[in-house]
Design a protein around this motif. Structure first.
Motif, PDB file in Angstrom:
ATOM      1  N   VAL A 153     -43.734 -50.639  38.549  1.00  0.00           N
ATOM      2  CA  VAL A 153     -42.845 -48.887  38.662  1.00  0.00           C
ATOM      3  C   VAL A 153     -41.331 -49.649  38.667  1.00  0.00           C
ATOM      4  CG1 VAL A 153     -42.016 -47.189  40.080  1.00  0.00           C
ATOM      5  CG2 VAL A 153     -44.593 -47.681  40.005  1.00  0.00           C
ATOM      6  N   ARG A 154     -40.737 -48.891  37.693  1.00  0.00           N
ATOM      7  CA  ARG A 154     -39.178 -49.338  37.807  1.00  0.00           C
ATOM      8  C   ARG A 154     -38.252 -47.887  37.573  1.00  0.00           C
ATOM      9  NH1 ARG A 154     -38.183 -52.775  40.235  1.00  0.00           N
ATOM     10  NH2 ARG A 154     -36.111 -53.124  39.221  1.00  0.00           N
ATOM     11  N   PRO A 155     -37.117 -47.679  38.062  1.00  0.00           N
ATOM     12  CA  PRO A 155     -36.443 -46.773  38.103  1.00  0.00           C
ATOM     13  C   PRO A 155     -36.587 -45.847  36.530  1.00  0.00           C
ATOM     14  CG  PRO A 155     -35.143 -48.421  38.950  1.00  0.00           C
ATOM     15  CD  PRO A 155     -35.955 -48.928  38.516  1.00  0.00           C
ATOM     16  N   GLY A 156     -36.240 -44.355  36.605  1.00  0.00           N
ATOM     17  CA  GLY A 156     -36.650 -43.751  35.478  1.00  0.00           C
ATOM     18  C   GLY A 156     -37.998 -43.043  35.433  1.00  0.00           C
ATOM     19  N   VAL A 175     -50.542 -57.201  33.445  1.00  0.00           N
ATOM     20  CA  VAL A 175     -49.505 -56.396  33.944  1.00  0.00           C
ATOM     21  C   VAL A 175     -48.968 -55.632  32.774  1.00  0.00           C
ATOM     22  CG1 VAL A 175     -47.009 -56.777  34.856  1.00  0.00           C
ATOM     23  CG2 VAL A 175     -48.875 -58.406  35.476  1.00  0.00           C
ATOM     24  N   PHE A 176     -48.661 -54.231  32.974  1.00  0.00           N
ATOM     25  CA  PHE A 176     -48.152 -53.070  32.253  1.00  0.00           C
ATOM     26  C   PHE A 176     -46.889 -52.821  32.968  1.00  0.00           C
ATOM     27  CE2 PHE A 176     -47.143 -48.913  31.054  1.00  0.00           C
ATOM     28  CZ  PHE A 176     -47.239 -48.968  29.536  1.00  0.00           C
ATOM     29  N   ALA A 177     -45.764 -52.712  32.199  1.00  0.00           N
ATOM     30  CA  ALA A 177     -44.457 -52.187  32.807  1.00  0.00           C
ATOM     31  C   ALA A 177     -43.779 -51.393  31.305  1.00  0.00           C
ATOM     32  CB  ALA A 177     -43.569 -53.167  33.103  1.00  0.00           C
ATOM     33  N   HIS A 178     -43.277 -50.251  31.967  1.00  0.00           N
ATOM     34  CA  HIS A 178     -42.336 -49.517  30.910  1.00  0.00           C
ATOM     35  C   HIS A 178     -41.109 -49.431  31.338  1.00  0.00           C
ATOM     36  CE1 HIS A 178     -41.362 -46.196  28.239  1.00  0.00           C
ATOM     37  NE2 HIS A 178     -40.759 -45.881  29.293  1.00  0.00           N
ATOM     38  N   THR A 179     -40.182 -49.561  30.711  1.00  0.00           N
ATOM     39  CA  THR A 179     -38.638 -49.365  31.077  1.00  0.00           C
ATOM     40  C   THR A 179     -37.678 -49.051  29.979  1.00  0.00           C
ATOM     41  OG1 THR A 179     -36.817 -50.327  32.134  1.00  0.00           O
ATOM     42  CG2 THR A 179     -38.194 -51.684  30.725  1.00  0.00           C
ATOM     43  N   PRO A 192     -35.725 -43.063  18.602  1.00  0.00           N
ATOM     44  CA  PRO A 192     -34.562 -42.974  19.832  1.00  0.00           C
ATOM     45  C   PRO A 192     -34.512 -41.660  20.302  1.00  0.00           C
ATOM     46  CG  PRO A 192     -33.740 -42.653  17.385  1.00  0.00           C
ATOM     47  CD  PRO A 192     -35.128 -42.822  17.381  1.00  0.00           C
ATOM     48  N   VAL A 193     -34.606 -41.402  21.537  1.00  0.00           N
ATOM     49  CA  VAL A 193     -34.495 -40.160  22.386  1.00  0.00           C
ATOM     50  C   VAL A 193     -33.945 -40.656  23.665  1.00  0.00           C
ATOM     51  CG1 VAL A 193     -36.632 -39.230  21.529  1.00  0.00           C
ATOM     52  CG2 VAL A 193     -36.725 -40.662  23.600  1.00  0.00           C
ATOM     53  N   PRO A 194     -33.216 -39.971  24.523  1.00  0.00           N
ATOM     54  CA  PRO A 194     -32.667 -40.364  26.124  1.00  0.00           C
ATOM     55  C   PRO A 194     -33.769 -40.907  26.653  1.00  0.00           C
ATOM     56  CG  PRO A 194     -32.122 -38.233  25.155  1.00  0.00           C
ATOM     57  CD  PRO A 194     -33.266 -38.543  24.252  1.00  0.00           C
ATOM     58  N   PRO A 195     -33.454 -41.784  27.641  1.00  0.00           N
ATOM     59  CA  PRO A 195     -34.163 -42.640  28.482  1.00  0.00           C
ATOM     60  C   PRO A 195     -34.903 -41.634  29.303  1.00  0.00           C
ATOM     61  CG  PRO A 195     -31.952 -42.863  29.174  1.00  0.00           C
ATOM     62  CD  PRO A 195     -31.983 -42.273  27.953  1.00  0.00           C
ATOM     63  N   GLY A 213     -28.796 -36.454  29.853  1.00  0.00           N
ATOM     64  CA  GLY A 213     -29.038 -37.066  28.364  1.00  0.00           C
ATOM     65  C   GLY A 213     -27.520 -37.185  27.841  1.00  0.00           C
ATOM     66  N   GLY A 214     -26.473 -36.898  28.667  1.00  0.00           N
ATOM     67  CA  GLY A 214     -24.980 -36.713  27.788  1.00  0.00           C
ATOM     68  C   GLY A 214     -24.725 -37.935  26.813  1.00  0.00           C
ATOM     69  N   HIS A 215     -25.239 -38.959  27.012  1.00  0.00           N
ATOM     70  CA  HIS A 215     -24.681 -40.136  26.304  1.00  0.00           C
ATOM     71  C   HIS A 215     -25.596 -40.241  25.048  1.00  0.00           C
ATOM     72  CE1 HIS A 215     -21.790 -41.084  29.174  1.00  0.00           C
ATOM     73  NE2 HIS A 215     -22.664 -41.327  30.215  1.00  0.00           N
ATOM     74  N   TYR A 216     -26.734 -39.464  24.918  1.00  0.00           N
ATOM     75  CA  TYR A 216     -27.493 -39.629  23.735  1.00  0.00           C
ATOM     76  C   TYR A 216     -26.994 -38.813  22.624  1.00  0.00           C
ATOM     77  CZ  TYR A 216     -31.513 -38.254  20.638  1.00  0.00           C
ATOM     78  OH  TYR A 216     -32.151 -38.091  19.491  1.00  0.00           O
ATOM     79  N   GLU A 217     -26.896 -39.706  21.262  1.00  0.00           N
ATOM     80  CA  GLU A 217     -26.575 -39.420  19.801  1.00  0.00           C
ATOM     81  C   GLU A 217     -27.668 -39.218  19.055  1.00  0.00           C
ATOM     82  OE1 GLU A 217     -23.700 -42.102  18.529  1.00  0.00           O
ATOM     83  OE2 GLU A 217     -22.292 -42.022  20.200  1.00  0.00           O
TER      84      GLU A 217
END
Length: 367
Positions: A66-69, A106-110, A158-161, A359-363
């Motif tokens: 588990v990581r932030p987001g 080990v599975f990780a998504h970030t 590509p999508v916002p995080p 998502g304000g920085h997403y283009e």
């Protein structure tokens, strides 16, 4: 910050031109690409020969990092899907545990390629011989930490995080499928996510758009999102994350049975779960109810029906959101669809209240 939006422009929701103009970051389009995220992740997994590289027999343990987001929501949902019948222990941890070894996966998504804590954990897991599956961008310390000793599933859409939940879920399901720990129809998940995106399209009116209708139900209320089963609780956690990210709304997330033990909140919810008086004056009627109870259900069958009946009897004014009533699919599919519906609802609510989301920085892509 107020826990709920204060000014809702409900006319915006049924005005596609104004919606498109307001959505300067392209969040609705990005959310609608959930199905594309799933398909592209499956393609990446096939190119990386994930199934062959995880043909290791039953692991000693599957560790979900588990990581932030959205990583937290992904890990919690995977755990809820796997734990009841998984032939191997499933561990959710914020860091690679010290006992990790060659028999573990080990599975990780970030979405943060510069997460140095995760990079250190991945490097240690790989060094100790564990099999690592990493869903992450192909840059920064995180990608470098794998050093060719694991499988990396690099995003292609590509999508916002804040909107990569579908990609993380697909990566986790493909990993569990390859290990023989779960049988999930990832292609059906992509198809149903496409269908949900179509139902939630900005051009559909609120009465025919489940995401817009959900946004209206949550407007001007404090959402109490209570899950009737562990999978629904995990989806509710992601719904709370989406509402905080895009609509500035604070939601209470709980298992229904646990929620019922909080007597004061239970009583407040029971007394305020009906509709507001449209003629009420908020400047004088300060005791107006301001909670919205939504009971989320992903499980189906007699036991699930009994739980819904009991909850609806206890809280007769509560709404029930159960994707099994609407779509065909297994629990991973239903969970994914419900998560997307809340993402779209959160974006719609944020647009209708002029709240700046995450998502304000997403283009948006020009294609």
């Amino acid at each position: 910050m107020s826990p709920v939006p204060t000014v809702l422009d409900d006319t915006l929701l049924d005005d596609p031109a104004r919606l498109a103009e307001a959505d300067t970051a392209g969040l609705l389009r990005a959310a609608a690409m959930a199905g594309a995220q799933v398909r592209s992740t499956a393609e990446v997994a096939a190119d990386a020969e994930l199934a062959d590289r995880l043909d290791l027999g039953r692991p000693r343990a599957l560790v979900l990092i588990v990581r932030p987001g959205v990583s937290r929501s992904v890990a919690r949902l995977l755990y809820a899907l796997l734990a009841p019948a998984c032939p191997a222990p499933v561990v959710v941890s914020e860091a690679v545990p010290p006992w990790i070894g060659a028999l573990d996966v080990v599975f990780a998504h970030t979405d943060d390629p510069f997460d140095r804590e995760l990079a250190a954990g991945v490097e240690r897991a790989a060094r100790y011989g564990a099999t690592v599956v990493l869903s992450a961008p192909n840059e920064g310390p995180v990608a470098a930490s794998l050093a060719g000793k694991g499988v990396q599933l690099v995003p292609r859409v590509p999508v916002p995080p804040e909107l990569t939940f579908a990609r993380g879920l697909a990566a986790g399901l493909l990993t569990a499928n390859a290990l023989g720990l779960l049988v999930a129809d990832v292609q059906l998940l992509a198809d149903q996510l496409d269908s949900e995106a179509e139902r939630g399209h900005l051009g559909r009116d609120s009465f025919a758009n489940p995401a817009k209708a959900l946004a209206l139900r949550l407007a001007d209320r404090i959402p109490l999102l209570w899950g009737l089963d562990p999978i629904a609780v995990a989806v509710a956690q992601h719904a709370g994350y989406a509402l905080g990210s895009f609509a500035g709304v604070v939601a209470d997330i709980a298992d229904y049975r646990q929620a019922m033990t909080r007597r004061a909140l239970r009583q407040a919810a029971a007394s305020s779960s009906g509709e507001r008086d449209i003629f009420a004056d908020p400047d004088f009627d300060t005791d107006l109810p301001n909670y919205r109870v939504l009971l989320l259900a992903v499980h189906s069958g007699p036991a699930a029906d009994a739980a819904r009946h009991d909850a609806s009897h206890t809280l007769p004014g509560a709404g029930v959101v159960a994707p099994a009533d609407e779509i065909v699919g297994d629990e991973p599919v239903r969970a994914g669809v419900l998560a997307l519906r809340f993402e779209l609802a959160a974006v719609y609510l944020g647009l209708a209240t002029a709240t700046t989301g995450g998502g304000g920085h997403y283009e948006p892509a020009s294609a």
